[in-house]
Design a protein around this motif. Structure first.
Motif, short mmCIF file in Angstrom:
data_model
loop_
_atom_site.label_atom_id
_atom_site.label_comp_id
_atom_site.label_asym_id
_atom_site.label_seq_id
_atom_site.Cartn_x
_atom_site.Cartn_y
_atom_site.Cartn_z
N VAL A 1 1.15 -1.15 -0.20
CA VAL A 1 0.13 -0.01 -0.23
C VAL A 1 0.88 0.81 0.14
O VAL A 1 0.48 2.08 -0.69
N VAL A 2 1.76 0.76 0.85
CA VAL A 2 2.38 2.16 0.61
C VAL A 2 3.75 2.75 -0.09
O VAL A 2 4.12 3.58 -0.94
N MET A 3 4.41 1.39 -0.66
CA MET A 3 5.85 1.51 -1.98
C MET A 3 5.45 2.44 -2.77
O MET A 3 5.63 2.84 -3.48
N THR A 4 4.17 1.35 -3.17
CA THR A 4 3.23 2.35 -4.64
C THR A 4 3.20 4.15 -5.41
O THR A 4 4.40 4.17 -5.56
N PRO A 5 2.81 4.47 -3.91
CA PRO A 5 2.69 5.96 -3.70
C PRO A 5 4.14 6.27 -3.57
O PRO A 5 5.13 7.10 -4.29
N LEU A 6 5.00 5.43 -3.08
CA LEU A 6 7.07 6.15 -2.99
C LEU A 6 7.81 5.70 -4.35
O LEU A 6 8.17 7.06 -4.43
N LEU A 7 7.33 4.89 -4.92
CA LEU A 7 8.01 4.77 -6.53
C LEU A 7 7.72 6.00 -6.63
O LEU A 7 8.75 6.41 -7.98
N SER A 8 6.33 5.96 -7.10
CA SER A 8 6.07 6.95 -8.08
C SER A 8 6.27 8.85 -7.61
O SER A 8 6.74 9.14 -8.28
N ALA A 9 6.43 8.78 -6.48
CA ALA A 9 6.80 10.14 -5.49
C ALA A 9 8.39 10.17 -6.13
O ALA A 9 8.77 10.94 -6.38
N LEU A 10 9.07 8.73 -5.96
CA LEU A 10 10.89 9.02 -6.38
C LEU A 10 10.61 9.53 -8.08
O LEU A 10 11.66 9.97 -8.10
N ALA A 11 9.68 8.85 -8.17
CA ALA A 11 10.23 9.07 -10.00
C ALA A 11 9.17 10.29 -10.38
O ALA A 11 8.78 10.26 -12.07
N SER A 69 8.21 -5.98 -5.21
CA SER A 69 8.31 -6.21 -6.34
C SER A 69 6.65 -6.24 -7.22
O SER A 69 6.52 -5.86 -8.31
N TRP A 70 6.09 -6.14 -6.69
CA TRP A 70 4.52 -6.14 -6.29
C TRP A 70 3.72 -4.84 -6.88
O TRP A 70 3.38 -4.14 -8.15
N SER A 71 4.93 -3.57 -5.57
CA SER A 71 4.89 -2.00 -6.37
C SER A 71 4.89 -1.67 -7.70
O SER A 71 3.98 -1.09 -8.27
N MET A 72 6.63 -2.14 -8.24
CA MET A 72 6.56 -2.00 -9.43
C MET A 72 5.94 -2.67 -10.49
O MET A 72 5.63 -1.98 -11.82
N TYR A 73 5.32 -3.68 -10.17
CA TYR A 73 4.47 -4.40 -11.41
C TYR A 73 3.63 -2.81 -11.93
O TYR A 73 2.58 -2.74 -12.44
N ILE A 74 3.05 -2.98 -10.47
CA ILE A 74 1.39 -1.73 -9.79
C ILE A 74 1.96 -0.44 -11.09
O ILE A 74 1.09 -0.27 -11.65
N PHE A 75 3.57 -0.10 -10.52
CA PHE A 75 3.81 1.32 -11.03
C PHE A 75 4.66 1.31 -12.32
O PHE A 75 3.74 1.75 -13.39
N ARG A 76 4.77 -0.23 -13.48
CA ARG A 76 5.10 0.65 -14.37
C ARG A 76 4.12 -0.71 -15.74
O ARG A 76 3.71 0.06 -16.62
N ARG A 165 -5.40 2.25 -17.40
CA ARG A 165 -5.10 2.91 -18.61
C ARG A 165 -5.30 4.75 -17.99
O ARG A 165 -4.98 5.36 -18.53
N GLU A 166 -6.43 4.29 -17.32
CA GLU A 166 -7.33 5.81 -16.78
C GLU A 166 -6.55 5.86 -15.41
O GLU A 166 -7.33 7.43 -15.02
N THR A 167 -5.64 5.72 -14.45
CA THR A 167 -6.03 5.44 -13.36
C THR A 167 -4.36 6.10 -13.07
O THR A 167 -3.30 4.37 -13.31
N SER A 168 -3.68 5.94 -11.91
CA SER A 168 -2.54 6.17 -11.66
C SER A 168 -2.23 4.70 -10.46
O SER A 168 -3.27 4.08 -10.11
N ALA A 169 -0.59 4.48 -10.30
CA ALA A 169 -0.43 3.48 -10.21
C ALA A 169 -0.71 3.54 -8.07
O ALA A 169 -1.20 2.77 -7.88
N SER A 170 -1.03 4.25 -7.32
CA SER A 170 -1.18 5.06 -6.28
C SER A 170 -2.36 4.60 -5.61
O SER A 170 -2.58 3.62 -5.73
N ASN A 173 -2.76 0.97 -6.55
CA ASN A 173 -2.63 0.08 -5.63
C ASN A 173 -3.90 0.11 -4.15
O ASN A 173 -4.21 -1.04 -3.75
N ILE A 174 -4.69 1.56 -4.45
CA ILE A 174 -5.26 1.25 -3.10
C ILE A 174 -6.32 0.40 -2.96
O ILE A 174 -7.12 -0.02 -2.60
N ILE A 175 -6.89 0.74 -4.95
CA ILE A 175 -8.56 0.12 -5.08
C ILE A 175 -8.10 -1.61 -5.06
O ILE A 175 -8.64 -1.93 -4.32
N LEU A 176 -7.06 -1.56 -5.61
CA LEU A 176 -6.86 -3.64 -5.39
C LEU A 176 -6.77 -4.15 -3.95
O LEU A 176 -6.61 -5.15 -3.63
N CYS A 177 -6.82 -3.28 -3.01
CA CYS A 177 -6.62 -3.74 -1.82
C CYS A 177 -8.42 -4.26 -1.18
O CYS A 177 -8.55 -5.11 -0.29
#
Length: 215
Positions: A1-11, A69-76, A165-170, A173-177
């Motif tokens: 839940v936390v890693m995906t927005p962190l990866l997005s912020a770092l990008a 790995s899961w967070s990177m998959y969501i991000f990519r 395609r229409e929604t950000s990775a962050s 990830n929350i919706i997938l919870c």
């Protein structure tokens, strides 16, 4: 839940405050669902004790790498879904996974044959491999395998890739919870499991987090 927005912020992506708030709410909701078997005070005590007394071991590292790995998959996926069709992404993913599973199977099969002292293609080599999957001759197992391949393995992935395609990775990830919420509802409807108050509150918090992150 936390890693995906962190990866997005770092990008370099801008993360809305509502998404960070949704992450916090979803994380607490997941905590309630995962600790529903114990009381709130016991779960909190165990969590604090684990954080202060346990050492970081190999299992912790593997779980952390799995989450990363899961967070990177969501991000990519959010990035690639804007440039490629869902079918193209699914086709590529399926073949890559098939190749990796084939390598995994060959390593496991080689180990099983070596343990049994049976060379490949020698008499009895197939029988030496049958214990690797005890349900190979069960029609129910094959039906479950087919459902897993078509349902969660293909249809769910196609829907996720189309949505990202229409929604950000962050946000995705929350919706997938919501997966844990759907699992709890299915457990109640199909298996007759009774949901505890903590599970219901945790599920409600995840729903609130998904709505908040989508705004």
């Amino acid at each position: 839940v936390v890693m995906t927005p962190l990866l997005s912020a770092l990008a370099g992506e801008s993360i809305k405050s509502s998404v960070w708030g949704g992450c916090a709410i979803a994380l607490f909701g997941l905590f309630l669902i995962s600790t529903s078997a114990s009381s709130s005070s016991d779960a909190m005590t165990d969590a604090v004790a684990a954080a202060t007394t346990s050492t970081f071991n190999q299992g912790d590292a593997m779980i952390l790498l799995g989450a990363l790995s899961w967070s990177m998959y969501i991000f990519r996926t959010s990035k690639l879904a804007k440039s490629y069709s869902e079918l193209t992404l699914q086709f590529t993913k399926t073949w890559l996974l098939a190749l990796m599973y084939l390598v995994w199977f060959l390593i496991t099969a080689s180990s099983a044959l070596a343990s049994a002292g049976t060379p490949f293609l020698s008499p009895g080599w197939v029988q030496s491999l049958l214990p690797l999957w005890s349900g190979w001759n069960s029609p129910v197992v094959w039906l479950l395998l087919a459902y897993s391949a078509v349902g969660p393995g293909a249809v769910a992935d196609l829907l996720q890739q189309r949505g990202q395609r229409e929604t950000s990775a962050s946000e995705s990830n929350i919706i997938l919870c919501m997966e844990s919420v759907f699992a709890a509802v299915c457990a109640f409807a199909i298996l007759g499991e009774v949901l505890s108050m903590k599970e219901m509150v945790g599920g409600l918090l995840i729903v609130v987090a998904a709505v908040l992150a989508s705004k």
